[in-house]
Design an enzyme around this catalytic site. Structure first.
Site, short mmCIF file in Angstrom:
data_model
loop_
_atom_site.label_atom_id
_atom_site.label_comp_id
_atom_site.label_asym_id
_atom_site.label_seq_id
_atom_site.Cartn_x
_atom_site.Cartn_y
_atom_site.Cartn_z
N GLY A 1 0.83 -1.18 0.00
CA GLY A 1 0.00 0.00 0.00
C GLY A 1 0.87 1.24 0.00
N SER A 2 0.35 2.35 -0.49
CA SER A 2 1.08 3.60 -0.41
C SER A 2 0.90 4.22 0.99
CB SER A 2 0.60 4.56 -1.49
OG SER A 2 0.95 4.03 -2.76
N GLY A 3 1.65 5.27 1.25
CA GLY A 3 1.57 5.90 2.56
C GLY A 3 2.73 5.53 3.47
N HIS A 4 3.69 4.75 2.93
CA HIS A 4 4.85 4.32 3.73
C HIS A 4 6.14 4.92 3.18
CE1 HIS A 4 1.98 1.55 5.30
NE2 HIS A 4 1.90 0.85 4.19
N HIS B 1 -0.10 1.04 9.43
CA HIS B 1 -1.33 1.33 8.68
C HIS B 1 -2.33 2.08 9.53
CE1 HIS B 1 0.45 -2.10 6.55
NE2 HIS B 1 -0.01 -1.51 5.49
N LYS C 1 5.46 -7.91 2.59
CA LYS C 1 5.26 -7.70 4.03
C LYS C 1 4.06 -8.53 4.47
CE LYS C 1 4.89 -3.15 3.79
NZ LYS C 1 4.81 -3.08 2.32
N ASP D 1 -1.59 -8.23 1.26
CA ASP D 1 -0.34 -8.28 0.50
C ASP D 1 -0.01 -9.72 0.13
OD1 ASP D 1 -0.38 -5.80 2.16
OD2 ASP D 1 1.46 -5.39 1.05
#
Ligand SMILES: Nc1ncnc2c1ncn2[C@@H]1O[C@H](COP(=O)(O)OP(=O)(O)O)[C@@H](O)[C@H]1O
Ligand SMILES: Nc1ncnc2c1ncn2[C@@H]1O[C@H](COP(=O)(O)OP(=O)(O)O)[C@@H](O)[C@H]1O
Ligand SMILES: [Mg+2]
Ligand SMILES: [Mg+2]
Ligand SMILES: [Mg+2]
Ligand SMILES: [Mg+2]
Lengths: 214, 332, 332, 214
Positions: free
Chosen positions: B53-56, B219, B104, B109
């Protein structure tokens, strides 16, 4: 009154009604996912079902296998997260079992739904009480089959399935999650509805409503 | 919600435009949301692919480049990418030597990468190995859960295994090294504030001014325990203790990362690193290398995580090897 | 106030402990709060020294190392360091070739560095030149104010002039290059939220959810104008316009920095960079190099700033030259 | 009643009273600096005067030049920011002009204060109405001198200076700043007291109180 056979077009209505329900309840689903997950279930389902209906509108299918392969693939390739592969596989298997037909009786619909459920189990290995979508989906199918077995119409079976999904969904509240993101919270996951079980209840609500319309 | 965005639905697409403009040395596939190295994978080199996911950020796109990843797939914010993205990245990055998927451990995922690997092997014959990172000691009773989350060790693994792939090791060796690194790393995180997912529009959880969440992931999920806000030295203790309790780090050099969650400034991260390093010293643990900064983040969450990796001379050598990415660069 | 600190009075001292432990290649003088390179300045090399209040990390301590600064003096949070610190750094870093003081234009910084230069020249005979950066176009009517603030260009200047010093240029040449770089750079910043100064314990200003501050500096001071929160593309326009209005950037390659204020995650910074780069493209400005990330921050403030530097082949060459610091590293 | 000469020990009292005032009002000064500056004036002044009194306690001076050189250097080396060099230079010049004495009459005190003010002007180039500490300090010295000229005791002069500092301080509120950090705010700096003028009013309050005690 709803008839004994289910047409492809009522299944398209099912999908479009499901799209509407997850879209209208997008914030609600995200709210539920905020409490015990990562605050994206509403966005995921709304994005996925919007993509599905766009795809279905752009290239209408004439048989169930064609339609649901496209639905499943669209979910798999547009959602991501846990719900993408789970709902995607549900519809992929649904279509494979349904085959190249354009009408269903109750038994055929049951077999397709069972195959879908099997897909969810294959992907996610959920068990009853894990606090997942399976906790709504599994009793829904029990109820569907029981209704068909006792001579109920597909519409009646779907209505029974929806009722059972709601009961199954609500029963997730006290559970401690053992699958998915919510499981990281341990005891803190208790006291909250499971977002996936909630979207699954919408799936059966949509089915019940679309079959009731005939 | 106060964010530098155009609209919640366009965050990822717009950010990828910025990445492409800022990094002429990278290629961005906007349709499939993949960041590649500018140059194709050298023949004989195993390709490393990750995604999530994005945001990391900078994970994973910021780690694409010489000595680390060959491609990274970006999912929506906090939502794993889809199998078709991963399959596409796998196909493009493969030079014939096979591809390692670095995943991960999150249900989404894992399932999406599984489907991607099946698709890639079936349709294109690319050999794929997968390693699933699961270093988060905050997840107790992992038999009754989806297992431990993959967090900080993913960064260290991408660096170390990237160096090994650059040296020409084969797919089996690269995958086995990746599993070793994962097995030897442990992490623990905490949050002072929740993050705000753009599409949700408000903080994922509310945290009173005098409380913090211990054992958070990346998250914005609430942590395992909500405890009173404490001085940095105490927080360091609460982060380091479960790590040391979980694995024996004595008698080996370690690599330590003090990672920021995205909303905590560097001055606090250095301060925390000082506290962590002092505890490790007192516990007789030898810190051979360290990394302080924002490497695997959780949007705008304030907080930090600690990762400790049990290393040896060989891992240190691979750690020190040249790396040239947007997010990590040395020796080149 | 939620921060990873032990106590508001020990933020700086504790953070310097972390810097020392994280960077064995650096020396930290805890009494004088100076970060030095591990190796003494090479004979014949002009030493570059900067300093300022803390809370802007990685500036300046993160820019100490090969190709950039020789020493950085850290003041209390948002408070310029004192002349004795600067004098000590000047004495220690001087190799006989003289010392350049890089000063951001704030009354306090200028006065303290002035006193330091007087003391250093009088007491130790070290030749000192000073350059004062003042690139912030948010400060209008600079004749009726303390003048423009020194912000983002300071980072670019430390890199470029550091490379020139490394090449062995003499003090006059280094100082003159520094003045050229400063004269050719312009910046503009904005904030979505206030920062919280640890010793104050609460946000410096309150900003409603639907408003932002345009033209902020890096000390949590309110900006020039409070305007409605806008999409990233509009914010980019509001940042770039006054920069382009102030200096002609046409017909030359530029170096562009999209800098985060400390509390804004990288995904948003890349998104903003994309918007800025598109506007520059449309305005016919050639972006030759870019830098996206947190380089000159304002504690935990959410927001960003844009710096555009008019360059030429020589400045680009110095920009590309090797640099090896905690905060900026390439080519080595 | 306060006498005609001022001893070194009442000047130490001055400093310690100033330390107390800025420490008690630390949050207030920071509050003022938050509105138009960078929220550190309280911390700066409290840190500086704490260091001064520690130094004065550790190595008591016997003459004014010695005492105030130490005070000024301590401020310069412990405060930083704008106020460090400004207050530091104020005390350094005060001590240089006072010389190696241990008692002052009104004229000597006036001369030392004037020198201090000159130091502030040399460093900061403030002009009246710039909305700085100068706006409190300059009228305070006018009033001090006027009182001495009309035969007032040092205590009376200090009381007059304090009154004038308060008036000068309050007059900074409507001003648009033209020096220091507050100047960046332009028109938005109007409507707020200047923090430095406020600490300067404390400086003269401390002087008035310490001389009133004798
Ligand atoms: N292993 C699993 N088996 C079945 N359902 C699962 C499993 N893991 C998660 N789920 C369902 O997925 C839902 C979460 O979906 P979503 O939020 O879209 O994905 P993610 O958790 O990746 O963010 C959960 O509420 C749960 O019902
Ligand atoms: N050029 C100047 N001349 C005189 N006084 C000044 C000048 N610049 C600033 N000041 C005073 O300094 C005060 C601010 O002090 P402080 O907050 O401690 O330093 P900084 O502004 O560096 O944070 C202002 O309120 C003002 O009274
Ligand atoms: Mg979710
Ligand atoms: Mg998710
Ligand atoms: Mg200050
Ligand atoms: Mg101030």
């Amino acid at each position: 009154m709803a008839g004994e056979t289910v047409t492809l077009s009522s299944l398209v209505t099912w999908l479009s009604r499901f799209r509407d329900l997850v879209t209208e309840n997008r914030n609600y689903l995200t709210e539920l996912d905020s409490a015990i997950g990562d605050a994206d279930h509403g966005a995921n389902m709304a994005r996925g079902m919007a993509a599905v209906m766009e795809k279905v509108g752009a290239s209408p299918a004439t048989t169930a296998d064609e339609l649901f392969k496209s639905v499943g693939m669209t979910l798999v390739t547009s959602v991501g997260g846990a719900s993408g592969p789970l709902y995607g596989t549900f519809f992929l298997r649904f279509g494979m079992t349904a085959g190249a037909v354009s009408e269903f009786d109750g038994a055929a619909l049951s077999a397709a739904l069972r195959a879908g459920l099997g897909g969810v189990v294959a992907r996610g290995k959920p068990e009853l009480g894990d606090k997942t979508m399976f906790d709504a989906m599994s009793p829904a199918l029990e109820a569907f089959d029981a209704s068909v077995a006792s001579g109920g119409s597909p519409a009646a079976a779907a209505a029974a399935a929806y009722d059972a999904a709601v009961v199954g969904r609500d029963a997730t509240t006290p559970l401690v999650a053992r699958k998915g993101r919510a499981s990281y919270l341990g005891e803190r996951s208790a006291g909250h509805l499971d977002p996936g079980a909630t979207s699954t209840a919408f799936l059966f609500q949509a089915l019940a409503e679309s079959l009731a319309q005939g | 919600m106060k964010k530098l965005i155009n609209s919640p639905d366009h965050v990822l697409a717009d950010a990828l435009v910025g990445v492409e403009l800022a990094h002429p040395e990278l290629k961005v596939d906007h349709t499939n949301r993949i960041i590649y190295r500018g140059e194709p994978t050298k023949p004989g080199k195993v390709a490393l692919i990750s995604g999530g996911g994005s945001g990391h950020e900078p994970l994973h796109g910021g780690f694409v480049g010489f000595g680390m990843l060959d491609a990274a797939c970006a999912g929506e914010v906090f939502t794993s990418p889809t199998p078709d993205q991963m399959q596409e990245a796998t196909k493009v990055a493969d030079s014939g030597a096979g591809v390692l998927h670095i995943v991960k451990n999150y249900t989404g995922d894992v399932m999406n990468f599984e489907m991607a690997a099946e698709m890639a092997e079936a349709e294109t014959g690319v050999r794929v190995e997968s390693v699933v990172t699961n270093d988060d000691v905050a997840v107790e009773d992992s038999t009754w859960t989806a297992g431990r989350r993959g967090v900080g060790v993913t960064v260290l693994l991408e660096k170390i295994v990237g160096a090994a792939a650059e040296e020409g090791r084969d797919l089996a060796a690269v995958a086995s090294l990746a599993r070793t690194v994962n097995a030897q790393g442990r992490s623990m995180g905490m949050a002072l504030t929740s993050c705000t997912v753009p599409s949700a529009g408000k903080p994922t959880f509310e945290l009173p001014d005098d409380m913090m969440e211990m054992g958070v992931g990346i998250h914005g999920e609430p942590g395992r325990h909500r405890v009173p806000l404490a001085p940095a030295a105490d927080i360091a203790q609460q982060l380091v203790e479960p790590i040391l309790h979980d694995l024996d780090f004595s008698g080996a050099p370690t690599i330590v990362m003090l990672n920021g969650m995205g909303g905590t400034p560097l001055i606090e991260l250095y301060l925390m690193y000082g506290e962590v390093a002092k505890i490790l010293q007192k516990s007789g643990i030898q810190v051979a290398r360290s990394l302080v900064g924002n490497y695997i983040t959780s949007l705008d969450m304030a907080g930090c995580s600690v990762t400790v990796l049990r290393a040896d001379d060989e891992l240190l050598r691979l750690w020190d090897a040249p790396v040239n990415t947007a997010g990590l660069r040395w020796g080149v």
